[in-house]
Design a protein around this motif. Sequence first.
Motif, PDB file in Angstrom:
ATOM      1  N   LYS A 175       0.919  -1.152  -0.036  1.00 43.19           N
ATOM      2  CA  LYS A 175      -0.016   0.308   0.417  1.00 43.19           C
ATOM      3  C   LYS A 175       1.115   1.062   0.045  1.00 43.19           C
ATOM      4  CE  LYS A 175      -3.955  -1.320   0.375  1.00 43.19           C
ATOM      5  NZ  LYS A 175      -4.994  -1.734  -1.035  1.00 43.19           N
ATOM      6  N   LYS A 179      -1.091   4.970  -1.485  1.00 44.93           N
ATOM      7  CA  LYS A 179      -1.544   4.895  -3.113  1.00 44.93           C
ATOM      8  C   LYS A 179      -0.325   3.884  -3.831  1.00 44.93           C
ATOM      9  CE  LYS A 179      -1.993  10.315  -4.054  1.00 44.93           C
ATOM     10  NZ  LYS A 179      -1.984  10.760  -4.555  1.00 44.93           N
ATOM     11  N   ASP A 209     -10.181  -7.818  -4.274  1.00 37.92           N
ATOM     12  CA  ASP A 209     -11.489  -7.651  -3.460  1.00 37.92           C
ATOM     13  C   ASP A 209     -11.760  -8.653  -2.879  1.00 37.92           C
ATOM     14  OD1 ASP A 209     -14.340  -6.610  -3.179  1.00 37.92           O
ATOM     15  OD2 ASP A 209     -14.560  -6.210  -4.992  1.00 37.92           O
ATOM     16  N   GLU A 231      -2.083 -10.315  -5.189  1.00 34.24           N
ATOM     17  CA  GLU A 231      -1.724  -9.057  -4.577  1.00 34.24           C
ATOM     18  C   GLU A 231       0.217  -8.656  -5.051  1.00 34.24           C
ATOM     19  OE1 GLU A 231      -2.670  -7.958  -0.807  1.00 34.24           O
ATOM     20  OE2 GLU A 231      -1.724  -6.515  -0.306  1.00 34.24           O
TER      21      GLU A 231
ATOM     22  N   ASP B 209     -11.267  -5.810  -9.110  1.00 31.99           N
ATOM     23  CA  ASP B 209     -11.645  -4.854  -9.227  1.00 31.99           C
ATOM     24  C   ASP B 209     -10.496  -3.716  -9.266  1.00 31.99           C
ATOM     25  OD1 ASP B 209     -13.118  -2.879  -7.388  1.00 31.99           O
ATOM     26  OD2 ASP B 209     -11.789  -3.003  -5.242  1.00 31.99           O
ATOM     27  N   SER B 210     -11.063  -2.795 -10.572  1.00 31.58           N
ATOM     28  CA  SER B 210     -10.196  -2.210 -10.337  1.00 31.58           C
ATOM     29  C   SER B 210      -9.086  -1.253  -9.742  1.00 31.58           C
ATOM     30  CB  SER B 210     -10.811  -1.004 -12.030  1.00 31.58           C
ATOM     31  OG  SER B 210     -11.547  -0.494 -10.773  1.00 31.58           O
ATOM     32  N   ASN B 211      -9.176  -0.660  -8.279  1.00 31.56           N
ATOM     33  CA  ASN B 211      -8.759  -0.750  -7.109  1.00 31.56           C
ATOM     34  C   ASN B 211      -7.321  -0.510  -7.622  1.00 31.56           C
ATOM     35  OD1 ASN B 211     -10.903   1.099  -6.694  1.00 31.56           O
ATOM     36  ND2 ASN B 211     -11.988   0.055  -5.179  1.00 31.56           N
ATOM     37  N   ALA B 212      -7.346  -1.797  -7.561  1.00 33.28           N
ATOM     38  CA  ALA B 212      -5.790  -2.885  -7.600  1.00 33.28           C
ATOM     39  C   ALA B 212      -4.752  -2.477  -8.597  1.00 33.28           C
ATOM     40  CB  ALA B 212      -5.865  -4.301  -7.885  1.00 33.28           C
ATOM     41  N   TRP B 213      -5.597  -1.676  -9.315  1.00 27.08           N
ATOM     42  CA  TRP B 213      -4.661  -0.760 -10.319  1.00 27.08           C
ATOM     43  C   TRP B 213      -3.613   0.469 -10.054  1.00 27.08           C
ATOM     44  CZ3 TRP B 213      -4.407  -5.859 -11.832  1.00 27.08           C
ATOM     45  CH2 TRP B 213      -5.226  -6.139 -12.353  1.00 27.08           C
ATOM     46  N   GLY B 214      -4.036   0.721  -9.507  1.00 25.30           N
ATOM     47  CA  GLY B 214      -3.533   2.386  -8.986  1.00 25.30           C
ATOM     48  C   GLY B 214      -3.939   3.544  -9.934  1.00 25.30           C
ATOM     49  N   ASP B 215      -3.277   4.342  -9.369  1.00 27.37           N
ATOM     50  CA  ASP B 215      -3.877   6.174 -10.034  1.00 27.37           C
ATOM     51  C   ASP B 215      -3.146   6.396 -11.576  1.00 27.37           C
ATOM     52  OD1 ASP B 215      -5.683   6.155  -7.720  1.00 27.37           O
ATOM     53  OD2 ASP B 215      -3.845   7.131  -7.033  1.00 27.37           O
TER      54      ASP B 215
END
Lengths: 379, 379
Positions: A175, A179, A209, A231, B209-215
């Motif tokens: 993490k 970010k 998720d 992950e 889940d696309s949160n896994a791919w970051g910004d």
Amino acid sequence: MRAPLGILNRLSFSSMSLKPLVDVHTHVYLPRYASWLRSRSVAPKIMSTEAGEERLLILENEPSGGRPVGPQYWDRQEKLRFMDLHGIDISFVSTANPWLDFLSAKDAHELALGLNSDLEEYCSTGPSYSDSVLKRLYGLGLLPLVPGITIDAIVEAVNQIAAAPHLKGLIMGTKGIGKGLDDEALDPVWQAIEAAGLVVFLHPHYGVDSNAWGDKDNGHVLPLALGFPFETTTATARLILSGVFDRFPSLRILLAHSGGALPQLSSRLASCIDHDPVLYFDAVAYGPEELGFVSEVVSRSKRFETGSTVQEEADRREGSQRMLFGTDHPFFPPLTSTEKWKSVVENLEAIASVPGWGASEKGGVRGGNALSLFGLQIK
Amino acid sequence: MRAPLGILNRLSFSSMSLKPLVDVHTHVYLPRYASWLRSRSVAPKIMSTEAGEERLLILENEPSGGRPVGPQYWDRQEKLRFMDLHGIDISFVSTANPWLDFLSAKDAHELALGLNSDLEEYCSTGPSYSDSVLKRLYGLGLLPLVPGITIDAIVEAVNQIAAAPHLKGLIMGTKGIGKGLDDEALDPVWQAIEAAGLVVFLHPHYGVDSNAWGDKDNGHVLPLALGFPFETTTATARLILSGVFDRFPSLRILLAHSGGALPQLSSRLASCIDHDPVLYFDAVAYGPEELGFVSEVVSRSKRFETGSTVQEEADRREGSQRMLFGTDHPFFPPLTSTEKWKSVVENLEAIASVPGWGASEKGGVRGGNALSLFGLQIK
């Protein structure tokens, strides 16, 4: 590209056959950390049952209300007993997930410094390995990687670890400071780690998720067997794509669980191949085919440099030099305290059975490679 | 356990060396389907640009506003031209994701039946392969797998596909009728598929889940290179854990992208090994090490039955019999229409370079295994 230390140092171990056996993936919750967990009312926490036992809940809504915890999580004698039971000579001990992720910036900073100091003492006051100059216990420290922390506070912890004689690297999750690890704000941290020559052990905690696992109750199977490796794979891919390894080419990253799915997806994610030289893989994959395959993939970057597309038997041997035995102790214990742990026995059998690895390669994965990576010499 | 058809049928192909080349992973949006996409205002949709070109948006918020689409997605002549350019003799064509997932139960039912009928005609009225009894085009049909559908309607589509002479299986995603493929409500569907002897091509669409791919903006890289294989891996693991393969032991599942991360995580998820006999893997992995490794893993279940833990060179050869070439056409096209497609060339080179595979194994992966799996014989 740094000199292939592995090759040089390995020569002194190859004649020693199967000694030393070195565990790079082995965890502890030091007493200072366990006390924090006992003080909490939400996960991660340690709870007391009515029967007077303690249970550890790492994630909320864990199946079966958490797992039993006891001295094997914090008592050095228990760690050494486990090592003796399996013939493990040297362990590189790290705090288990979720590390400091759940703390405020202030608490994380304070606890990181305290735990690094505790871990140095845990190692330095422990036994020596045989009649060598080495200890049986070395440590991987912690950084206060939480949202709201200052970069200076993180770098302070890097420098603390670098100054501790028995801490040879650090463990981190995926993490960063909120970010992820591909956050440019972390560049000064990578720079400090690289300058100090510390090894980064990249370890999962969050998985993916949980909607992915569906409605069926499969216990821990899917989050642990699939979510954890996904992950690690994702975090490593993001690190590569962010250019961290281009900006800090001497970083050395040890990937938990043999890199998750990274080796098998690395041609699909071809940029991985170019960056293979900085990646090391623990040998916690439970099967000889997986280990042999990882060693093949690890060696590809060199062949691509020379323009050769032909795989040689030597590639599998050379790739093995960046793979390292680990146990994941104290997780997944057996039912009685005297029997050998299945995961340890399986991983040792897997190392012993990889086609194309000779005694030198097996000895390297069992221990020589770890000593090389962490810059230790027996004499 | 069913008889090892692969071994019997393979003998007739091994003397033919590298012919036929069979593509099991190749997609189409038939005109009836493309019309549906053009009528939609949210993804999936086909949009017209001001320049008069059409663009396909499979997922909302896709990078670069979707990809150009044209006749290569629906015109049979374009498919045949692509096959000729790469020396592909026979293709098993399937509708590309997201299939019917976005439709109401009524529309999905109607469109499934219509598209299966269209696909049968697409194949049956196409050219023959050389002077054999085979066609150059076969199809994998569609089921109306959407929430709210009746099981009878799904089974109706299975029976329609089974009755169509040139449809040899069906493609499906991982959602089932909303709860995934481990939903017991689907048991009659598996039963009908098994009874009809149809092959199930399991293909991803949703990733994780696309949160896994970051910004960071990494384009399609992470969802496609990692998310897609993670989805296939998870769906297969859930199928195994749900007991589907125990209840329907003659099911045959072809896994897209060489099974995603399943082979590398299969010792960690050991139950996979016991169920290997029903799993087939396309050879869309882009590297010879990956393909060789998958073939090793595929052969393990047999060794575990015999109690042997020693890997033999023959295992890698035997495992290759459940791997099948594929192109993923018309996705990932090159910049000009006349050049060979990089992904095709890479996958053919990878098959040609797998250590331990002889001409017989390579010929099998290139085509013989596909004909065996789909029950076709040249003469």
